[in-house]
Structure formats: structure tokens, C-alpha cells
Motif scaffolding. Structure first.
Motif, PDB file in Angstrom:
ATOM      1  N   ALA A   1      98.137 109.567  26.489  1.00 15.42           N
ATOM      2  CA  ALA A   1      98.222 110.130  28.791  1.00 15.42           C
ATOM      3  C   ALA A   1      99.610 110.899  28.782  1.00 15.42           C
ATOM      4  CB  ALA A   1      98.314 108.417  29.011  1.00 15.42           C
ATOM      5  N   PHE A   2      99.796 111.071  30.100  1.00 15.93           N
ATOM      6  CA  PHE A   2     100.766 112.069  30.389  1.00 15.93           C
ATOM      7  C   PHE A   2     101.403 111.589  31.664  1.00 15.93           C
ATOM      8  CE2 PHE A   2      96.764 114.528  30.259  1.00 15.93           C
ATOM      9  CZ  PHE A   2      96.360 113.977  31.784  1.00 15.93           C
ATOM     10  N   ALA A   3     102.227 111.540  32.090  1.00 19.48           N
ATOM     11  CA  ALA A   3     103.484 111.251  33.294  1.00 19.48           C
ATOM     12  C   ALA A   3     104.355 112.592  33.562  1.00 19.48           C
ATOM     13  CB  ALA A   3     103.394 109.863  33.581  1.00 19.48           C
ATOM     14  N   GLN A   4     104.757 112.676  35.048  1.00 18.72           N
ATOM     15  CA  GLN A   4     105.180 113.762  34.916  1.00 18.72           C
ATOM     16  C   GLN A   4     107.377 112.929  35.165  1.00 18.72           C
ATOM     17  OE1 GLN A   4     105.097 115.935  38.779  1.00 18.72           O
ATOM     18  NE2 GLN A   4     106.956 116.944  38.484  1.00 18.72           N
ATOM     19  N   THR A   5     107.122 111.413  35.703  1.00 19.51           N
ATOM     20  CA  THR A   5     108.597 110.885  35.669  1.00 19.51           C
ATOM     21  C   THR A   5     107.678 109.497  35.529  1.00 19.51           C
ATOM     22  OG1 THR A   5     110.135 110.683  37.052  1.00 19.51           O
ATOM     23  CG2 THR A   5     108.117 111.360  37.904  1.00 19.51           C
ATOM     24  N   LEU A   6     109.096 109.011  35.069  1.00 19.72           N
ATOM     25  CA  LEU A   6     109.126 107.576  35.275  1.00 19.72           C
ATOM     26  C   LEU A   6     110.672 106.887  36.931  1.00 19.72           C
ATOM     27  CD1 LEU A   6     109.728 106.281  31.362  1.00 19.72           C
ATOM     28  CD2 LEU A   6     107.010 106.073  32.516  1.00 19.72           C
ATOM     29  N   LYS A   7     110.346 108.130  37.218  1.00 23.49           N
ATOM     30  CA  LYS A   7     111.205 107.158  38.301  1.00 23.49           C
ATOM     31  C   LYS A   7     110.598 106.370  39.575  1.00 23.49           C
ATOM     32  CE  LYS A   7     113.861 111.391  38.602  1.00 23.49           C
ATOM     33  NZ  LYS A   7     114.503 112.864  39.840  1.00 23.49           N
ATOM     34  N   GLY A   8     108.942 105.849  39.268  1.00 22.64           N
ATOM     35  CA  GLY A   8     108.347 104.667  39.870  1.00 22.64           C
ATOM     36  C   GLY A   8     107.337 105.211  40.439  1.00 22.64           C
ATOM     37  N   GLY A   9     106.425 104.499  41.081  1.00 21.65           N
ATOM     38  CA  GLY A   9     105.151 105.203  41.049  1.00 21.65           C
ATOM     39  C   GLY A   9     103.847 103.873  40.832  1.00 21.65           C
ATOM     40  N   GLY A  10     103.172 103.666  41.478  1.00 20.01           N
ATOM     41  CA  GLY A  10     102.010 103.187  41.113  1.00 20.01           C
ATOM     42  C   GLY A  10     101.203 103.721  39.840  1.00 20.01           C
ATOM     43  N   VAL A  11     101.038 104.684  39.843  1.00 19.21           N
ATOM     44  CA  VAL A  11     100.209 105.211  39.151  1.00 19.21           C
ATOM     45  C   VAL A  11     100.520 105.266  37.710  1.00 19.21           C
ATOM     46  CG1 VAL A  11      99.398 107.744  37.692  1.00 19.21           C
ATOM     47  CG2 VAL A  11      99.175 106.586  40.595  1.00 19.21           C
ATOM     48  N   GLU A  12     102.077 105.425  37.834  1.00 17.17           N
ATOM     49  CA  GLU A  12     103.041 105.423  36.844  1.00 17.17           C
ATOM     50  C   GLU A  12     102.751 104.054  36.330  1.00 17.17           C
ATOM     51  OE1 GLU A  12     103.085 109.029  38.372  1.00 17.17           O
ATOM     52  OE2 GLU A  12     103.756 107.196  38.727  1.00 17.17           O
ATOM     53  N   ARG A  13     103.539 103.196  36.863  1.00 15.03           N
ATOM     54  CA  ARG A  13     103.610 101.727  36.772  1.00 15.03           C
ATOM     55  C   ARG A  13     102.449 101.221  35.597  1.00 15.03           C
ATOM     56  NH1 ARG A  13     106.604  97.499  40.169  1.00 15.03           N
ATOM     57  NH2 ARG A  13     108.417  97.597  38.714  1.00 15.03           N
ATOM     58  N   ALA A  14     100.881 101.335  36.760  1.00 11.03           N
ATOM     59  CA  ALA A  14     100.251 100.414  35.621  1.00 11.03           C
ATOM     60  C   ALA A  14      99.537 101.565  34.338  1.00 11.03           C
ATOM     61  CB  ALA A  14      98.624 101.260  37.035  1.00 11.03           C
ATOM     62  N   LEU A  15      99.959 103.140  34.420  1.00  7.84           N
ATOM     63  CA  LEU A  15     100.025 103.368  32.680  1.00  7.84           C
ATOM     64  C   LEU A  15     100.587 102.943  32.159  1.00  7.84           C
ATOM     65  CD1 LEU A  15      98.834 105.682  30.851  1.00  7.84           C
ATOM     66  CD2 LEU A  15     101.401 106.856  31.838  1.00  7.84           C
ATOM     67  N   MET A  16     102.183 102.031  32.695  1.00  7.33           N
ATOM     68  CA  MET A  16     102.814 101.103  31.694  1.00  7.33           C
ATOM     69  C   MET A  16     102.220  99.621  30.903  1.00  7.33           C
ATOM     70  SD  MET A  16     105.282 103.081  30.794  1.00  7.33           S
ATOM     71  CE  MET A  16     104.253 105.118  31.789  1.00  7.33           C
ATOM     72  N   ARG A  17     101.676  99.095  31.655  1.00  7.97           N
ATOM     73  CA  ARG A  17     100.695  98.359  31.938  1.00  7.97           C
ATOM     74  C   ARG A  17     100.007  98.197  30.957  1.00  7.97           C
ATOM     75  NH1 ARG A  17     100.504  96.989  37.641  1.00  7.97           N
ATOM     76  NH2 ARG A  17     103.042  96.916  38.394  1.00  7.97           N
ATOM     77  N   LEU A  18      99.272  99.356  31.452  1.00  3.51           N
ATOM     78  CA  LEU A  18      97.924  99.519  30.252  1.00  3.51           C
ATOM     79  C   LEU A  18      98.270 100.242  28.966  1.00  3.51           C
ATOM     80  CD1 LEU A  18      95.778 101.406  32.525  1.00  3.51           C
ATOM     81  CD2 LEU A  18      95.110  99.708  31.454  1.00  3.51           C
ATOM     82  N   SER A  19      99.707 101.048  28.395  1.00  6.47           N
ATOM     83  CA  SER A  19      99.600 101.087  27.666  1.00  6.47           C
ATOM     84  C   SER A  19     100.091 100.183  26.706  1.00  6.47           C
ATOM     85  CB  SER A  19     100.763 102.199  27.061  1.00  6.47           C
ATOM     86  OG  SER A  19     100.306 103.540  28.506  1.00  6.47           O
ATOM     87  N   ARG A  20     100.882  99.286  26.725  1.00  9.80           N
ATOM     88  CA  ARG A  20     101.368  98.339  26.627  1.00  9.80           C
ATOM     89  C   ARG A  20     100.346  96.826  25.874  1.00  9.80           C
ATOM     90  NH1 ARG A  20     103.727  95.999  30.531  1.00  9.80           N
ATOM     91  NH2 ARG A  20     105.998  96.939  30.050  1.00  9.80           N
ATOM     92  N   GLY A  21      99.194  97.101  26.748  1.00  8.83           N
ATOM     93  CA  GLY A  21      97.586  96.135  26.286  1.00  8.83           C
ATOM     94  C   GLY A  21      97.513  97.180  25.186  1.00  8.83           C
ATOM     95  N   TRP A  22      96.978  98.297  25.254  1.00 11.70           N
ATOM     96  CA  TRP A  22      96.044  98.969  23.787  1.00 11.70           C
ATOM     97  C   TRP A  22      97.789  98.871  23.335  1.00 11.70           C
ATOM     98  CZ3 TRP A  22      96.110 103.707  27.842  1.00 11.70           C
ATOM     99  CH2 TRP A  22      94.692 103.091  29.360  1.00 11.70           C
TER     100      TRP A  22
END
Length: 355
Positions: A2-23
Motif C-alpha cells: 500500500a502507499f501514502a504520501q505523508t504521515l502528517k495526519g488524516g483519516g485515510v492514513e490513520r486507517a491504513l496504519m491500523r489495518l497494516s498492524r492487523g495484517w
């Protein structure tokens, strides 16, 4: 991958972190291509994830470099975490052709945009219609968003799934948020034009409770403008803009009401998180999903965008002495998002191999 432009904050990126942790917890290999790994969400990068840094943190670099990352790592599948990133997925499909692994994209924002003028809206509809040629499957977070994806993007029903985002959990070690004394209205989200926090600030002087405060957790380009608006209205001492919060849940639980005044949204995770904790919600009709989340008046109010009188009345209802808070739902829209995504990924990759 998966990919993200930045980790400065945002619901899309935060959800990606949670899903990645679960995967990763489920034993899967996860690679994240990230343009800029500096920012509040950096502390949420899960242990065990492989991070591929870009040479440049801008969006153009993300578009150009993801195909090379796919060639180097040979993932079984690419996950596009939100609407903002679908041009990355499209370019990857064009660049790699038959060598591109299957791509699953998530609908993270409204597909019908009230902020678009007619010419832009026409072009955007054409762009949405092209998605079915480079996305193998689409995930929507509610049934209404799934219907919108089929209508606006032209996907067949068997290429659309409904999977909710995982609910936020408290983060051990997060710096506690200083909360206002007394009753307060809470907003959570980026300080950007889409969120229309100016509507909420403008409502504060009109409330019956002249002591109620407003706390908005988030950071963005409009920070200074919103502070100036509060000063102009003479309510600077009632409006708090402390920036990003690593763990907003304590504030969500303590707030008299959570307010979302956006012009457009996808499926606002903060609404589901508030209702899970028993905090009422006042939201604009910024998405077809909002009324799916706020199902009954006992949970909150949905008001028309731009109807300031309705917004003030709804806030007054929940700030009134004796207002009965909703029962905590404690749910996540059904199912386990981590497992549901992995089952979908396995199914899509199996279909590709069979083809």
C-alpha cells in the motif's frame, strides 16, 4: 503493498496504519511506500512493516516510484487506501501492464462533490468511470457508499465489497490532551477547507450556553485563519486549536457533543467512534453514509450544509442541561475489518491466478 504520501495526519492514513498492524498480526507481509515518514502518524507505524521511502515526498514522486517498488518487492496485491491516491493506482496499472498485480481500492471520500463547478464535475465523473479499468475491486465502508460507487464508477455488484474501517483504540503512552473545563463541543479533523470548521466557530456565539467551549483537534493550512475568525467574533478564549492529538478518544468520550460540519465526506470514522463511546453527534449531510451512521435522533442530528440555524439548534439540544446521551454502540459496523480485508485480498488474487 500500500502507499501514502505523508504521515502528517488524516483519516485515510490513520486507517491504513491500523489495518497494516492487523495484517502483520495475521502473519502477512506488508510493504508501505511512503513519501514523507515525518509527522504525528509516524509513531503509529506498526512493528514489522517494511517501509520504502521515496526520494522526494511530493505526490508526483509517489505516482512515479510506486511501479518501481512493485517490481522490486513483487507483492501479491496492491491496496489503494483512498480516493486521493487512485491516480497512483491508475499509473501503476498503465506502467506495468500485465505484470501489475491486482489492485483493490477503497472509497474514502464522497464521489459526488458539491464543491465542483459544472466543468470540473463533468471531468471528475469521467475520471470515476475510468476506475473500473484499473481497479480490480472496490471497498466501500457502508452500503450507501457501495451503491454510490456502483452508480458513479460503473462497477458491477460482484466487484464491490462493504468493509468498515477498524475502530480507533486508546494508545498507551500518548501525551494526554488538555481538555476544556465544563461542557465543550468537539471537532476532530484536518484544518482544511473541506471540513468547514468556520461554520462551527461561527455557531459558538449563537449558542444558548455562552460558557460552552469548542475544541478542534487537528492541524492544517487554515489554523491561522480559524484563530483569526475566533478573535474577530470575540470568542478566542472559548475556542481551542491545540493541533494534532495522537489519541483523541479521551476528548471524544468527555465531549458534550461531537460536531462535523464538512462540505463533503466519505464515511467519517470519527462519527462511528463517538457513537461507540456514547457521545452524541451533530453532522452536516456531507455524505450518503452519515444517515447510515446516525440512525436515530437519540444518537444525534443531521443538518443541511449551510443551514446555520439548524446547526445551532442541534448543538443547543445536546448542550442543554439534562440532555440524555446515547447508549454506546460499541460496534464496528459488523465483522472484523482486518479479516474481511484479508479474505477479500485472497479471493481477488485467486481470481487473477485463475484468469
Amino acid at each position: 503493498m500500500a502507499f501514502a504520501q505523508t504521515l502528517k495526519g488524516g483519516g485515510v492514513e490513520r486507517a491504513l496504519m491500523r489495518l497494516s498492524r492487523g495484517w502483520i498480526g495475521a502473519g502477512r507481509r506488508v510493504t508501505l511506500v511512503i513519501g514523507n515518514t515525518e509527522g504525528p502518524l509516524a509513531q503509529e507505524l506498526p512493528e514489522g512493516v517494511t517501509v520504502r521511502h521515496l526520494h522526494n515526498g511530493d505526490y508526483g514522486s509517489l505516482v512515479r516510484e510506486v511501479p518501481a517498488a512493485v517490481r522490486d518487492t513483487s507483492p501479491d496485491l496492491i491496496f489503494c487506501p483512498g480516493n486521493h491516491y487512485t491516480s497512483v493506482a491508475g499509473y501503476c496499472r498503465v506502467r506495468l501492464g500485465r505484470d501489475c498485480p491486482p489492485i483493490v481500492g477503497k472509497v474514502s471520500n464522497a464521489l459526488v462533490r458539491p464543491d465542483h463547478h459544472p466543468a470540473l464535475a463533468w471531468g471528475y465523473r469521467r475520471w470515476l468511470g475510468a476506475h473500473r479499468w484499473f481497479l480490480d475491486h472496490v471497498v466501500a465502508m457502508t452500503r450507501a457508499m457501495a451503491a454510490e460507487a456502483m452508480r458513479e464508477m460503473g462497477f458491477a455488484r460482484d466487484r464491490v465489497s462493504v468493509i468498515a474501517n477498524p475502530l480507533a483504540t486508546s494508545m498507551p503512552g500518548a501525551v494526554p490532551i488538555a481538555l476544556p473545563q465544563g461542557r465543550f463541543v468537539l471537532g476532530v479533523g484536518r484544518l482544511e477547507a473541506q471540513k468547514r470548521w468556520d461554520r462551527l466557530i461561527a455557531a459558538m456565539p449563537l449558542l444558548d450556553d455562552s460558557e460552552a467551549r469548542l475544541l478542534i483537534l487537528g492541524e492544517g493550512r487554515l489554523h491561522g485563519m480559524l484563530e483569526a475568525q475566533a478573535a474577530q467574533l470575540g470568542i478566542s478564549e472559548r475556542v481551542w486549536l491545540p493541533g494534532h492529538a495522537a489519541d483523541p478518544l479521551p476528548a471524544v468520550q468527555k465531549a458534550a457533543v461531537l460536531a462535523l460540519t464538512s462540505e463533503f465526506e466519505g464515511v467519517p470514522g470519527v462519527i462511528r467512534e463517538a457513537l461507540a463511546l456514547g457521545t452524541p453527534v451533530v453532522s452536516t449531510d456531507s455524505s450518503v453514509a452519515v444517515r447510515e451512521l446516525i440512525e436515530v435522533p437519540a444518537q444525534g442530528d443531521v443538518v443541511a450544509r449551510g443551514d446555520q440555524a439548524a446547526l445551532v439548534a442541534a448543538l443547543n439540544r445536546w448542550l442543554a442541561p439534562g440532555a440524555v446521551r446515547p447508549q454506546p454502540t460499541g460496534d464496528n459496523g459488523g465483522g472484523d475489518p482486518v479479516t474481511d480485508y484479508l479474505d477479500l485480498f485472497d479471493r481477488v488474487t485467486a481470481q487473477r491466478r485463475a484468469a
